[in-house]
Design a protein around this motif. Structure first.
Motif, short mmCIF file in Angstrom:
data_model
loop_
_atom_site.label_atom_id
_atom_site.label_comp_id
_atom_site.label_asym_id
_atom_site.label_seq_id
_atom_site.Cartn_x
_atom_site.Cartn_y
_atom_site.Cartn_z
N LYS A 90 20.15 66.56 20.97
CA LYS A 90 19.68 65.96 19.71
C LYS A 90 19.74 66.93 18.54
N ILE A 91 19.86 68.23 18.84
CA ILE A 91 19.82 69.19 17.71
C ILE A 91 21.10 70.01 17.57
N SER A 93 25.21 70.13 17.44
CA SER A 93 26.42 69.31 17.34
C SER A 93 27.67 70.15 17.54
N ASP A 198 16.68 74.65 13.17
CA ASP A 198 17.01 73.60 14.13
C ASP A 198 15.92 73.48 15.19
N LYS A 227 15.89 68.47 8.61
CA LYS A 227 15.77 67.08 9.07
C LYS A 227 16.44 66.98 10.45
N GLY A 228 15.74 66.46 11.43
CA GLY A 228 16.31 66.37 12.78
C GLY A 228 15.96 67.57 13.65
N GLN A 256 10.17 65.93 16.78
CA GLN A 256 11.36 66.00 15.92
C GLN A 256 11.03 65.58 14.50
N LYS A 257 11.62 66.28 13.54
CA LYS A 257 11.39 65.92 12.13
C LYS A 257 12.29 64.74 11.75
N GLY A 258 11.68 63.71 11.15
CA GLY A 258 12.43 62.47 10.85
C GLY A 258 13.31 62.59 9.64
#
Ligand SMILES: C[S@@+](CC[C@H](N)C(=O)[O-])C[C@H]1O[C@@H](n2cnc3c(N)ncnc32)[C@H](O)[C@@H]1O
Length: 258
Positions: A90-91, A93, A198, A227-228, A256-258
């Motif tokens: 999720k964090i 990429s 992150d 964010k994220g 998690q930060k929205g």
């Protein structure tokens, strides 16, 4: 000892170190520091603080005592599996990861972060800031050398990959891990926080703070995340209304930060 006596001591300690003991749970702190004072042969906080302000070893011992440095590699192992298997996708990429290990103590936590993530992320794409308020703990962390007893929790294949046994029987963290980490002194109560992170790992320290101090720190962590980004807490810690500070629980102990 009167209540005022310890209040006076807290003022003097703040003057000497910039650390505000009022932000920590009082009973526990008062008990710990009174027992150290007694052990050093001082019957009042006045006598003790006068000695401490003239003797840097006594001061370092006092700071060391007020901070509780217990740590372990892969502490609460299952959480590290969650981090790698469920949170990392999720964090991350595929580019880079900016991580903060806040209150890293003697280094086991930041080294664990890198060892855990190394199966999925190339180490050079990670930048890891590891901070603590305690100079003694930070110097152990920076040296990255541990007794055999302390590396027992590390799976053997990871131990042989990332540690070298020294002539004196200690285990030394390999340079490729150590060079990924910047160790720095930082007070969670008063210093500026890094930004656009992150991942923040802050485990087993907020339990010592008052509820008010804790709430402020959670808020500052939320601001520090991109964010994220995700906040990873210790296994006895939780945020009761994460949505109030823009976070959402995605796994037990991960927000998690929205
Ligand atoms: C019990 S250790 C936790 C170590 C590691 N995070 C872990 O979970 O294994 C708590 C650490 O918090 C640090 N600490 C206490 N007060 C702090 C503060 N105000 N700012 C930064 N670190 C602090 C202590 O020095 C100590 O190293």
């Amino acid at each position: 000892m009167t209540q005022n006596n310890f209040d006076w001591f807290m003022d003097q300690f703040y003057r000497l170190t910039g650390v505000d003991l009022r932000e920590y749970k009082r009973q526990q702190m008062e008990r710990r520091l009174t027992s150290l004072r007694d052990r050093r042969g001082f019957s009042t906080f006045e006598e003790y603080i006068h000695a401490v302000s003239r003797d840097s070893d006594l001061l370092a011992e006092l700071v060391d005592r007020m901070t509780i440095n217990v740590s372990e590699f892969f502490r609460n192992e299952v959480r590290w599996e969650t981090l790698v298997q469920r949170v990392l996708p999720k964090i991350y990429s595929g580019s880079s990861l900016k991580i903060w290990s806040a209150a890293c103590s003697t280094g086991q936590e930041p080294y664990t972060i890198l060892m855990a993530l190394s199966s999925k992320v190339a180490l050079p794409s990670i930048s890891l800031l590891a901070t603590d308020i305690d100079d003694r703990a930070l110097s152990i962390a920076t040296a990255g050398e541990y007794q055999a007893e302390l590396v027992k929790g590390i799976p053997p294949e990871i131990l042989s990959k990332f540690f070298k046994k020294t002539d004196s029987g200690q285990f030394r963290v390999e340079t490729n891990l150590r060079e990924r980490i910047t160790f720095r002194k930082h007070n969670l109560l008063s210093d500026t926080y890094p930004s656009e992170l992150d991942l923040i790992v802050c485990r087993n320290v907020l339990i010592y703070f008052t509820d008010e101090a804790k709430a402020q720190i959670y808020q500052k962590f939320a601001r520090s995340l991109r964010k994220g980004g995700v906040l990873f807490l210790g296994s006895t810690e939780q945020i009761f209304h994460p949505e109030e500070i823009g976070l959402r629980q995605i796994e037990p102990f991960f927000y998690q930060k929205g």
